[in-house]
Design a protein around this motif. Structure first.
Motif, short mmCIF file in Angstrom:
data_model
loop_
_atom_site.label_atom_id
_atom_site.label_comp_id
_atom_site.label_asym_id
_atom_site.label_seq_id
_atom_site.Cartn_x
_atom_site.Cartn_y
_atom_site.Cartn_z
N PRO A 88 -6.15 -59.03 19.35
CA PRO A 88 -7.14 -59.84 18.63
C PRO A 88 -8.46 -59.91 19.41
N VAL A 89 -9.54 -60.02 18.66
CA VAL A 89 -10.87 -60.09 19.29
C VAL A 89 -11.59 -61.30 18.71
N ALA A 90 -12.24 -62.06 19.57
CA ALA A 90 -12.99 -63.24 19.09
C ALA A 90 -14.26 -62.76 18.42
N PRO A 91 -14.77 -63.51 17.44
CA PRO A 91 -16.03 -63.09 16.82
C PRO A 91 -17.17 -63.11 17.85
N PRO A 92 -18.18 -62.29 17.65
CA PRO A 92 -19.25 -62.24 18.66
C PRO A 92 -20.02 -63.56 18.71
N ARG A 93 -20.44 -63.95 19.93
CA ARG A 93 -21.18 -65.22 20.04
C ARG A 93 -22.64 -65.02 20.42
N HIS A 94 -22.91 -63.91 21.12
CA HIS A 94 -24.31 -63.72 21.57
C HIS A 94 -24.94 -62.44 21.01
N GLU A 95 -24.31 -61.32 21.36
CA GLU A 95 -24.94 -60.09 20.87
C GLU A 95 -23.95 -58.92 20.87
N ILE A 96 -24.30 -57.95 20.00
CA ILE A 96 -23.57 -56.68 19.99
C ILE A 96 -24.58 -55.68 20.54
N LEU A 97 -24.14 -54.88 21.49
CA LEU A 97 -25.10 -54.00 22.14
C LEU A 97 -24.61 -52.56 22.19
N LEU A 98 -25.43 -51.64 21.67
CA LEU A 98 -25.18 -50.22 21.90
C LEU A 98 -25.96 -49.90 23.16
N ASP A 99 -25.24 -49.65 24.23
CA ASP A 99 -25.89 -49.50 25.52
C ASP A 99 -25.99 -48.01 25.88
N ARG A 100 -27.17 -47.46 25.69
CA ARG A 100 -27.47 -46.05 26.03
C ARG A 100 -26.42 -45.09 25.45
N VAL A 101 -26.26 -45.21 24.15
CA VAL A 101 -25.19 -44.44 23.48
C VAL A 101 -25.65 -43.03 23.11
N THR A 102 -24.81 -42.08 23.46
CA THR A 102 -25.02 -40.70 23.00
C THR A 102 -23.78 -40.31 22.21
N TYR A 103 -23.99 -39.62 21.07
CA TYR A 103 -22.85 -39.20 20.26
C TYR A 103 -23.15 -37.87 19.57
N ARG A 104 -22.16 -36.99 19.58
CA ARG A 104 -22.25 -35.69 18.91
C ARG A 104 -21.12 -35.62 17.88
N HIS A 105 -21.44 -35.28 16.65
CA HIS A 105 -20.37 -35.20 15.65
C HIS A 105 -19.46 -34.01 15.91
N THR A 106 -20.07 -32.93 16.39
CA THR A 106 -19.26 -31.74 16.68
C THR A 106 -19.32 -31.50 18.19
N GLU A 107 -18.13 -31.45 18.77
CA GLU A 107 -18.07 -31.26 20.22
C GLU A 107 -18.81 -30.00 20.63
N GLY A 108 -19.61 -30.10 21.67
CA GLY A 108 -20.27 -28.92 22.21
C GLY A 108 -21.54 -28.53 21.48
N SER A 109 -21.85 -29.23 20.35
CA SER A 109 -23.08 -28.85 19.63
C SER A 109 -24.30 -29.30 20.45
N GLU A 110 -25.38 -28.58 20.27
CA GLU A 110 -26.57 -28.90 21.07
C GLU A 110 -27.21 -30.19 20.62
N GLU A 111 -27.28 -30.36 19.31
CA GLU A 111 -27.96 -31.53 18.76
C GLU A 111 -27.04 -32.75 18.82
N ALA A 112 -27.48 -33.80 19.45
CA ALA A 112 -26.71 -35.04 19.45
C ALA A 112 -27.22 -35.90 18.29
N ALA A 113 -26.29 -36.50 17.53
CA ALA A 113 -26.70 -37.35 16.41
C ALA A 113 -27.37 -38.61 16.97
N LEU A 114 -26.90 -39.08 18.12
CA LEU A 114 -27.54 -40.20 18.83
C LEU A 114 -27.75 -39.78 20.27
N ASN A 115 -28.92 -40.09 20.78
CA ASN A 115 -29.25 -39.63 22.13
C ASN A 115 -29.77 -40.80 22.95
#
Ligand SMILES: Nc1ncnc2c1ncn2[C@@H]1O[C@H](COP(=O)(O)OP(=O)(O)OP(=O)(O)O)[C@@H](O)[C@H]1O
Ligand SMILES: [Mg+2]
Length: 616
Positions: free
Chosen positions: A359-386
């Protein structure tokens, strides 16, 4: 969904069948044991009743009127029988009794095997279903939807059939072993000859089993292709028809059907030859058997007759063994396909194997994406989030803007914990969500995408999915906030109107509003709107925006939109470009920047009608 057709693992004839039987035995061991016990009992009683023919046949041509059978001087399995005499009536009565017993045993066996088969098919299907439900989103999204649908619905009959055939194989094998022992009681050399002949013939037929295996793989591939074509055709039917593309789809489908027919024809032709050869071989064997037993082994006519009766039961079993293994090999790839899909999904289970949702308590202060990088296809050059840092303060509305393909929906997927950042973290009140907390986290979320999903049910049922205990009043309030109250009230059956398959009886904007109302009804801590009002008229859109503004403070909102009205109520704005945050700040500040992304978006919307008029 991307292409992902992994090769079906190669399995060899009897080994493939054995693997399937082991799988069946794994969850129905006791039932299988009971069924096998009764199967053995059934076969033994049948065999003994045939053996009882032996003394009866010795009466033939004796001319005695009392028909008494002397056992003295006879042997069974090398042991002398007691010196007694049995009346014909007793013997015939015993045979009838044995046949009755055999029928009773068979009945019990049939019921147990049927239950086992049903449970096997159900558990295979349910196992795959829940594997799809609990696999990591990245894994599911990379599989083709048509393949999953086909595995869950189309393949199951073939799997049930494979299970049935495997059980028949066990029955045949058990029967053969029992008849082997019974034949030994009559004549050891002739038994060895007959069974040896059958085994050699079976070995020689291996190429035909290979043929069946290859054919099985071919039809497996053909069926997968057909399922994909059907799925694409039905999903895009309107577009296809509007552009007169149906003939193209129909021709493509017919080509695969023709291919399947040619394969089936080829297989049937070669298989018939194999079966024919086997039949002839068995006939030669039987002729040689009779000749040998009379001319060389010197069996009595009565013994020979009994052996022949037994052989008449053994021969079809040998034939059945070959035929059933071939049938199994044709359909077995369906089972391997499901096993393969399931094991890949289970290997990528969200939270790992043996996962228990924390179980997880509801957020009280903030939700943070902290320096997120994500690639939909492994090894692809273009990251969807950088290297994206995005902060969603609790109780506030945050907007995400940017061109198509900028990475906005990817941010939503990260916030929902559906996908995991390749680098960086998703923090809730400073705590990085663990794998086992992701499901618990989603309890606090409601997500409304552009492509809404409605069940083929009433509006009431569609709303109640998220809040089964919601009152009529709460439903009406949610509908009003989603600007859906008036159109629902105008429907002939109001809340009880059915929306059609995936909501097709409603307009695109109406569907979106029901989906919005459903999200409001859930009263989530976090509401994620991903172009959720894209199909709405400006008036409805501004009503929704007003409702969201009224609820300010109650929920944390992430709004992703291309139109100013669904952004204007936000407190803070992030602008994305090719996966990077290129502008961020409080709404008021960004609107003051004349050349900023947000102000350009607002200015463009305002000036668009004027520009269009000028262009005319
Ligand atoms: N499942 C996927 N597999 C591969 N690439 C993907 C996948 N989903 C998105 N992408 C790519 O990732 C990038 C970001 O996509 P995303 O859906 O986040 O964009 P978006 O900003 O939401 O766009 P839109 O406004 O058109 O919805 C795009 O280049 C897209 O082609
Ligand atoms: Mg998107």
């Amino acid at each position: 969904m991307t292409d992902d057709h992994s090769p079906i693992p190669a399995v060899e004839g009897f080994r493939g069948a054995a693997a399937l039987v082991r799988a069946m035995a794994r969850f129905g061991r006791k039932r299988l044991a009971i069924a096998l016990t009764f199967l053995v009992l059934g076969n033994v009683t049948e065999g003994v009743s045939i053996l009882l023919l032996l003394p009866i046949l010795t009466l033939a041509g004796q001319g005695s009127s009392d028909y008494a059978i002397d056992l003295g001087g006879r042997h069974l399995f090398g042991q002398p029988l007691p010196d007694v005499s049995i009346g014909l009536e007793v013997l015939l009565g015993a045979i009838v009794l044995l046949v009755a017993l055999q029928a009773a045993f068979n009945r019990v066996k049939a019921v147990y095997l049927s239950d086992l088969l049903q449970d096997f098919a159900n558990s295979t299907r349910a196992g795959l279903f829940s594997a799809v439900a609990s696999a990591r989103w990245e894994t599911v999204v990379r599989m083709r939807r048509a393949d999953l649908e086909h595995a869950l619905t189309g393949e199951i009959d073939r799997i049930t059939f494979s299970g049935f055939v495997s059980l028949s194989l066990i029955q045949i094998l058990v029967g053969l072993v029992i008849y082997f022992v019974l034949c030994l009681a009559v004549s050891v050399p002739m038994t060895l000859f007959a069974f040896g002949f059958g085994l050699v013939a079976l070995l020689l037929l291996k190429p035909y089993r290979k043929l069946a295996e290859r054919y099985g793989h071919k039809i497996q591939t053909a069926r997968t292709v057909q399922a994909r074509l059907v799925s694409e055709f039905i999903t895009g039917l309107k577009t296809a028809r509007s552009m007169n593309q149906e003939p193209h789809h129909v021709a493509q489908f017919e080509r695969t059907l023709d291919g399947t027919k040619a394969d089936a024809h080829d297989y049937a032709r070669r298989n018939a030859l194999g079966n024919g050869l086997f039949q002839v071989a068995l006939a030669i064997g039987a002729a040689a058997f009779v000749l040998l037993s009379l001319r060389f082994v010197g069996l009595e006519m009565s013994q020979m007759l009994v052996l022949l009766v037994i052989l008449m039961r053994v021969t079809p079993r040998f034939q059945g063994l070959q035929a059933q293994v071939q049938a199994l090999l044709v359909d077995l790839p369906a089972w391997w396909r499901v096993v393969d899909l399931q094991s890949r999904l289970e290997a990528n289970r969200e939270g790992g194997a043996g996962f228990v949702s924390a179980p997880v308590a509801p957020p009280r202060h903030e939700i943070l994406l902290d320096r997120v990088t994500y690639r939909h296809t492994e090894g692809s050059e273009e990251a969807a989030l950088n290297d994206c840092t995005i902060r969603l303060p609790v109780g506030r509305a945050t907007a995400l803007i940017g061109a198509s393909g900028a990475g906005k929906s990817t941010v939503a997927d990260i916030v929902m914990g559906l996908i995991r950042p390749e680098a960086g973290r998703l923090l809730v009140d400073g705590h990085e969500l663990t794998e086992s907390e992701r499901r618990g986290w989603r309890e606090h979320l409601a997500y409304v995408p552009q492509e809404t999903f409605l069940l083929h049910d009433t509006i009431r049922a569609n709303l109640a999915i998220v809040a089964p205990d919601a009152t009529e009043e709460e439903m009406h309030q949610a509908l009003a906030d989603a600007a859906a109250d008036r159109f629902v009230a105008a429907l002939p059956e109001g809340l009880d109107t059915r929306v059609g398959d995936r909501g097709t009886l409603l307009s695109g904007g109406e569907r979106q509003r029901i989906a919005l109302a459903r999200a409001f009804l859930k009263r989530p801590a976090v509401l994620i709107l991903d172009e959720a009002t894209s199909a709405l008229d400006w008036e409805s859109q501004s009503r929704v925006a007003q409702a969201l503004a009224r609820r300010a403070g109650e929920m944390t909102v992430l709004t992703i939109a291309h139109r100013p009205s669904m952004v204007a109520f936000a407190d803070h704005v992030y602008s994305l470009e090719a996966g990077r945050v290129v502008e961020e700040g409080p709404m008021a500040d960004l609107l003051r920047k004349t050349d900023g992304h947000l102000s350009r978006m607002f200015a463009h919307e305002a000036s668009e009608p004027a520009r269009l008029r000028l262009a005319q």
